[in-house]
Design an enzyme around this catalytic site. Structure first.
Site, short mmCIF file in Angstrom:
data_model
loop_
_atom_site.label_atom_id
_atom_site.label_comp_id
_atom_site.label_asym_id
_atom_site.label_seq_id
_atom_site.Cartn_x
_atom_site.Cartn_y
_atom_site.Cartn_z
N HIS A 39 43.30 55.96 87.36
CA HIS A 39 43.74 55.79 88.75
C HIS A 39 42.86 56.63 89.68
O HIS A 39 42.40 56.14 90.72
CB HIS A 39 45.22 56.21 88.86
CG HIS A 39 45.79 56.15 90.24
ND1 HIS A 39 46.79 55.26 90.58
CD2 HIS A 39 45.53 56.86 91.37
CE1 HIS A 39 47.11 55.44 91.87
NE2 HIS A 39 46.36 56.41 92.36
N GLU A 40 42.61 57.89 89.30
CA GLU A 40 41.80 58.78 90.14
C GLU A 40 40.34 58.34 90.18
O GLU A 40 39.71 58.37 91.23
CB GLU A 40 41.92 60.23 89.69
CG GLU A 40 43.34 60.80 89.79
CD GLU A 40 44.03 60.55 91.13
OE1 GLU A 40 43.37 60.61 92.19
OE2 GLU A 40 45.25 60.28 91.12
N CYS A 60 50.94 56.14 94.83
CA CYS A 60 49.74 56.82 95.30
C CYS A 60 50.09 57.63 96.54
O CYS A 60 50.84 57.16 97.40
CB CYS A 60 48.68 55.76 95.63
SG CYS A 60 47.14 56.43 96.26
N HIS A 67 39.76 55.62 92.62
CA HIS A 67 39.60 56.09 94.00
C HIS A 67 38.14 56.41 94.31
O HIS A 67 37.68 56.19 95.42
CB HIS A 67 40.44 57.35 94.25
CG HIS A 67 41.86 57.08 94.61
ND1 HIS A 67 42.22 56.26 95.67
CD2 HIS A 67 43.02 57.53 94.08
CE1 HIS A 67 43.55 56.22 95.76
NE2 HIS A 67 44.05 56.98 94.80
#
Length: 183
Positions: free
Chosen positions: A153-154, A110, A157
């Site tokens: 993953h995004e 990351c 966030h």
């Protein structure tokens, strides 16, 4: 131009906040931000530009990584078969996912994490995502394998979740149930 100096690191509160939805159609300011985020990812993958501006290579960037509380992220990468995925996503939402899991055999990294974190990160092997593009039009993406992992993953966030939150703390290299390695 976004540089590594603009990216917040582990411990910054914005990385743990659930983000606010972005009004659609997006404002000029939001469109500019999303284009700048996409440009950063592209620049980070260009050896010459990355070297000149000291950029770490990345495949995705979410607004919270810039300290901005908005449900927006950008991705730019090729999957293992060479298919290009390049999107600015506004208010992305996973609307369906597979039971089957997948994980990157090399683990995840990351741009907001300056250390290596060892371990497998279990994710859904396939996801369908609805979002609005930079132009404000609705898009629907059916993703599998590497592409599904990057987008999850995004989206994490945007919900204040870091990739290492998914790693088995007792045994980081435990093979997740019902899963297959990618890469």
């Amino acid at each position: 131009m976004i540089t590594m100096d603009d990216i917040v690191r582990e411990g910054h509160p914005s990385l743990r906040e659930k983000t606010r939805e972005v009004p659609v159609p997006p404002s000029e300011e939001d469109i500019q931000l999303l284009n700048d985020m996409l440009d950063f990812i592209k620049n980070s993958q260009n050896e010459e530009i990355a070297g000149e501006y000291n950029l770490r290579a990345g495949v995705g960037l979410a607004a919270p990584q810039l300290g901005i509380n908005k449900r927006m992220c950008a991705v730019h990468f090729e999957d293992l078969k060479g298919k290009l995925y390049s999107y600015g996503l506004i208010n992305p939402k996973i609307i369906s996912h597979s039971v089957e899991q997948a994980y990157l055999s090399s683990g995840e990294g990351c741009l907001s994490v300056d250390r290596d974190v060892e371990g497998y990160v279990p994710r859904n092997a396939r996801v369908t995502v609805k979002a609005f593009g930079i132009d404000g039009n609705e898009i629907k993406l059916r993703l599998r394998g590497y592409a599904a992992i990057v987008v999850q993953h995004e989206i994490d966030h945007l919900d204040g979740v870091m990739f290492y939150d998914h790693i088995n703390q007792e045994n980081p290299f435990a093979i997740p149930d019902n899963s297959k390695p990618i890469g």
